[in-house]
Design a protein around this motif. Structure first.
Motif, PDB file in Angstrom:
ATOM      1  N   GLY A 113      93.114  42.258  52.872  1.00  0.00           N
ATOM      2  CA  GLY A 113      93.634  41.342  53.738  1.00  0.00           C
ATOM      3  C   GLY A 113      93.105  40.286  54.241  1.00  0.00           C
ATOM      4  O   GLY A 113      93.487  39.835  55.213  1.00  0.00           O
ATOM      5  N   SER A 114      91.907  40.273  53.815  1.00  0.00           N
ATOM      6  CA  SER A 114      91.147  38.983  54.315  1.00  0.00           C
ATOM      7  C   SER A 114      91.160  37.813  53.638  1.00  0.00           C
ATOM      8  O   SER A 114      90.468  36.721  54.135  1.00  0.00           O
ATOM      9  CB  SER A 114      89.660  39.626  54.305  1.00  0.00           C
ATOM     10  OG  SER A 114      89.003  39.732  52.915  1.00  0.00           O
ATOM     11  N   GLY A 115      91.891  37.564  52.804  1.00  0.00           N
ATOM     12  CA  GLY A 115      92.263  36.161  52.261  1.00  0.00           C
ATOM     13  C   GLY A 115      91.475  35.834  50.853  1.00  0.00           C
ATOM     14  O   GLY A 115      91.241  34.663  50.506  1.00  0.00           O
ATOM     15  N   LYS A 116      91.047  36.780  50.119  1.00  0.00           N
ATOM     16  CA  LYS A 116      90.466  36.723  48.753  1.00  0.00           C
ATOM     17  C   LYS A 116      91.209  35.764  48.094  1.00  0.00           C
ATOM     18  O   LYS A 116      90.675  34.881  47.149  1.00  0.00           O
ATOM     19  CB  LYS A 116      89.887  37.776  48.426  1.00  0.00           C
ATOM     20  CG  LYS A 116      88.795  38.537  49.183  1.00  0.00           C
ATOM     21  CD  LYS A 116      88.363  39.911  48.245  1.00  0.00           C
ATOM     22  CE  LYS A 116      89.407  41.082  48.380  1.00  0.00           C
ATOM     23  NZ  LYS A 116      89.826  41.463  49.560  1.00  0.00           N
ATOM     24  N   SER A 117      92.516  36.031  47.798  1.00  0.00           N
ATOM     25  CA  SER A 117      93.485  35.505  46.799  1.00  0.00           C
ATOM     26  C   SER A 117      93.597  34.110  47.264  1.00  0.00           C
ATOM     27  O   SER A 117      93.482  33.237  46.400  1.00  0.00           O
ATOM     28  CB  SER A 117      94.809  36.150  46.907  1.00  0.00           C
ATOM     29  OG  SER A 117      94.944  37.323  46.566  1.00  0.00           O
ATOM     30  N   LEU A 118      93.573  33.668  48.255  1.00  0.00           N
ATOM     31  CA  LEU A 118      93.891  32.243  48.666  1.00  0.00           C
ATOM     32  C   LEU A 118      92.519  31.319  48.590  1.00  0.00           C
ATOM     33  O   LEU A 118      92.425  30.363  47.982  1.00  0.00           O
ATOM     34  CB  LEU A 118      93.623  31.967  50.403  1.00  0.00           C
ATOM     35  CG  LEU A 118      94.019  30.587  50.822  1.00  0.00           C
ATOM     36  CD1 LEU A 118      95.133  29.927  50.413  1.00  0.00           C
ATOM     37  CD2 LEU A 118      93.925  30.469  52.292  1.00  0.00           C
ATOM     38  N   CYS A 119      91.260  32.116  48.542  1.00  0.00           N
ATOM     39  CA  CYS A 119      90.041  31.266  48.035  1.00  0.00           C
ATOM     40  C   CYS A 119      90.242  31.269  46.557  1.00  0.00           C
ATOM     41  O   CYS A 119      89.868  30.222  45.861  1.00  0.00           O
ATOM     42  CB  CYS A 119      88.869  32.363  48.140  1.00  0.00           C
ATOM     43  SG  CYS A 119      88.599  32.538  49.795  1.00  0.00           S
ATOM     44  N   PHE A 120      90.674  32.284  45.706  1.00  0.00           N
ATOM     45  CA  PHE A 120      90.839  32.218  44.401  1.00  0.00           C
ATOM     46  C   PHE A 120      91.925  30.987  43.870  1.00  0.00           C
ATOM     47  O   PHE A 120      91.597  30.232  42.929  1.00  0.00           O
ATOM     48  CB  PHE A 120      91.255  33.525  43.699  1.00  0.00           C
ATOM     49  CG  PHE A 120      91.743  33.372  42.331  1.00  0.00           C
ATOM     50  CD1 PHE A 120      90.840  33.331  41.238  1.00  0.00           C
ATOM     51  CD2 PHE A 120      93.001  33.524  42.041  1.00  0.00           C
ATOM     52  CE1 PHE A 120      91.316  33.319  39.984  1.00  0.00           C
ATOM     53  CE2 PHE A 120      93.544  33.290  40.690  1.00  0.00           C
ATOM     54  CZ  PHE A 120      92.451  33.177  39.625  1.00  0.00           C
TER      55      PHE A 120
END
Length: 120
Positions: free
Chosen positions: A111-118
């Motif tokens: 839930g820390s936002g790794k997908s947004l980075c990707f």
């Protein structure tokens, strides 16, 4: 020779011996049970060059403000009330790194936002 055969029967596929057979996990599986204290939230922002490289439609899709790259006053609640998403420091650093052609790994909690980075 018989002692050697008995020992081989107790070895798991990793070469570790478990004579008691009391393990609750799979062979070779890493196991950790614990917790860490929470950290203070730190926010980051994208540089103007990086913002220009991201199409405005994409920024809008992810709720990022092209003017301030998602940075808000720390006293503002969150993007649910303002409609603008704040980037965590690790997100802004990862996005900057990847957008500059640097191989980047983001290893943070759920839930820390790794997908947004990707996706960016």
């Amino acid at each position: 020779e018989s002692d050697k055969n008995t020992q081989n029967q107790d070895d798991d596929s990793c070469g570790a011996t478990d004579r008691k057979m009391e393990r609750q996990w799979l062979p070779c599986q890493a196991a950790y049970a614990g917790s860490h204290a929470g950290r203070t939230v730190r926010y980051g922002s994208l540089t103007p060059d990086t913002l220009r490289a991201i199409p405005s439609q994409v920024l809008k899709l992810f709720g990022l403000d092209a003017m301030d790259a998602g940075m808000q006053n720390e006293n503002d609640s969150n993007h649910h009330t303002t409609g603008i998403r704040k980037l965590f420091l690790h997100q802004s650093q990862a996005i900057e790194s990847a957008m500059n052609g640097i191989h980047t790994v983001v290893c943070t909690g759920t839930g820390s936002g790794k997908s947004l980075c990707f996706l960016l």
